[in-house]
Design an enzyme around this catalytic site. Structure first.
Site: not given
Length: 471
Positions: A169, A251, A348, A352, A381, A385
């Protein structure tokens, strides 16, 4: 005889002026602007409600009552609504035996919609694209998906095309980083097309391993097409929406738990799926902390960094003077641990929407309020994902709500298998008033309640103990 020194001086001055101009041009071209982006909205025929998802589950004859109960609990409590999208193969009952054609059809629907819209909206010709980066974690056909775009839209023969797979992702920002670096390296390049999606059709898990069932409940079809430029003149003419400030990648895959918390594997019966472990939220927070240590000094004012350092040193000094004052883990002293106020550096937070637990973990780590994570929750919602493209749906929600003003800074944070945390900061430079894929529903968000409308129908699933949710 005085002519030679004069010519030498003029030549030297010209050379220095040229070098200065070249250096300035290189600095200008090292900047990265977001011209525009488009999120993919699949057809209404591909919507999958809780009831439809329940029907899909019932088709799996391998599941016993405990498995069925577990999946319904996850779906009902996942924070995902009734209007997300799935591939046609799942709705048509072919999820147990998908074909390559199913996977490519899912990709083509994204390409024909979002990419075509992006070219139409910006007025950019496909022949003007210098760099192409396509990232889809779970699909790697030959020819590559990047090659599929080159053929479909007639990109030039010298386009620098890259295809990223297996990056999870977090690949959306990895793709942006790759595109930016390629634009920097090639002095003549001006435009980069970045495409992010995920292949759901061939990756439905039909076994009974609970950790591998979770992916079926969270991941949905989607995609985003993004157009970047490093040319300030082009950015000005095209009224670029944002400029990229900094991008930080972390990572933590050297840690065994982090590496294994989200992985593709076979279950005991040889069925392949994505396993999401209970350690995933903890791994996300750990990777987030590593990322923030490098990000904070680059985006926060000195005053905030000094305030945090002073409070941290004071707390440690107090603990050294009075060792018993720290209390046990989870006590009052733990709750009073100093936190960096990231709102001093950004307005802001584009997080994810990997799941309710991940959103909540980031919220707690940053000390955010409900309003700060509203865009991520609403995206989860409405769209579920959608993997690497999810961040762009979150950004689109902010834009549709009219929250992004010139000069505002937006912190993007994404997580992915490996385990990775990538972040970047954008500054709004143009008008951002497009409602995009939220146009027909943004006025309904946020709803009064995010509770699943099928909670009563499936209420019996809560009567039996023994299941542990990992969302």
């Amino acid at each position: 005889m005085e002519l030679l020194p004069l010519l030498t001086a003029l030549l030297l001055a010209h050379t220095l002026a040229y070098l200065a101009w070249t250096a300035a041009a290189r600095r200008r071209r090292s900047r990265c602007y977001l011209l525009d982006y488009v999120c993919h909205k699949p057809s209404d025929a591909r919507k999958i409600s809780t009831e439809t998802a329940g029907d899909v589950i019932q088709r799996n004859k391998r599941l016993g009552l405990p498995d069925y109960r577990f999946l319904l609990r996850v779906i009902v409590r996942s924070g995902i609504g009734e209007e997300t999208y799935s591939p046609r193969s799942i709705l048509d009952g072919r999820e147990d035996a998908p074909s390559l054609r199913d996977a490519l059809d899912e990709m083509d629907a994204f390409l024909d919609d979002a990419v075509a819209q992006l070219f139409a909206r910006t007025g950019v010709s496909p022949r003007d694209v210098d760099v192409l980066v396509f990232n889809v974690s779970m699909l790697s056909p030959a020819p590559s998906l990047a090659s599929r775009v080159v053929r479909r839209y007639g990109l030039r023969e010298d386009v620098a095309a890259y295809n990223l797979t297996g990056m999870g992702c977090s690949a959306g920002l990895i793709a942006v980083d790759l595109a930016r670096n390629k634009l920097r390296a090639n002095g003549a390049a001006r435009l980069a097309l970045v495409l992010s999606s995920e292949s759901i059709a061939p990756n439905w898990y039909s076994g009974t391993d609970k950790s591998m069932m979770l992916a079926n409940c969270l991941f949905r079809s989607g995609g985003a097409a993004v157009l970047l430029t490093n040319d300030p003149a082009l950015a000005g003419r095209a009224r670029a929406k944002m400029e990229l400030g900094c991008l930080v990648r972390a990572h933590t895959g050297a840690n065994d738990d982090a590496h294994a918390c989200a992985t593709q594997r076979e279950d005991a019966e040889g069925r392949v799926g994505i396993s999401l472990s209970k350690a995933l939220p903890k791994a996300a927070v750990r990777a987030f902390a590593v990322n923030l240590r490098r990000l904070a000094p680059r985006i926060l004012p000195v005053s905030e960094l000094a305030r945090f350092a002073f409070r941290l040193l004071s707390r440690r000094l107090l603990a050294h003077i009075s060792p018993t004052s720290g209390g046990k883990k989870g006590g009052a002293a733990d709750a009073a641990a100093p936190k960096i106020n990231f709102k001093a550096g950004v307005e802001h937070f584009c997080l994810h929407p990997g799941g309710t637990a991940v959103i909540e973990a980031v919220k707690q780590s940053l000390g955010l309020e409900d309003g700060d994570v509203e865009p991520a929750r609403m995206t989860l919602h409405r769209w579920g994902n959608t993997s690497a493209s999810s961040l762009w749906y979150v950004l689109s929600y902010m834009e549709a709500k009219g929250r992004l003003k010139k000069g505002d800074r937006v912190l993007m944070v994404t997580f992915g298998s490996g385990f990775k945390c990538n972040s970047c900061v954008w500054e709004v430079t143009g008008d951002m008033a497009d409602k995009g894929v939220w146009e027909d529903c943004v006025d309904r968000y946020p709803p009064e309640s995010l509770s699943n409308p099928y909670m009563d129908k499936f209420g019996w699933i809560n009567d039996v103990e023994g299941d542990t949710l990992m969302l």
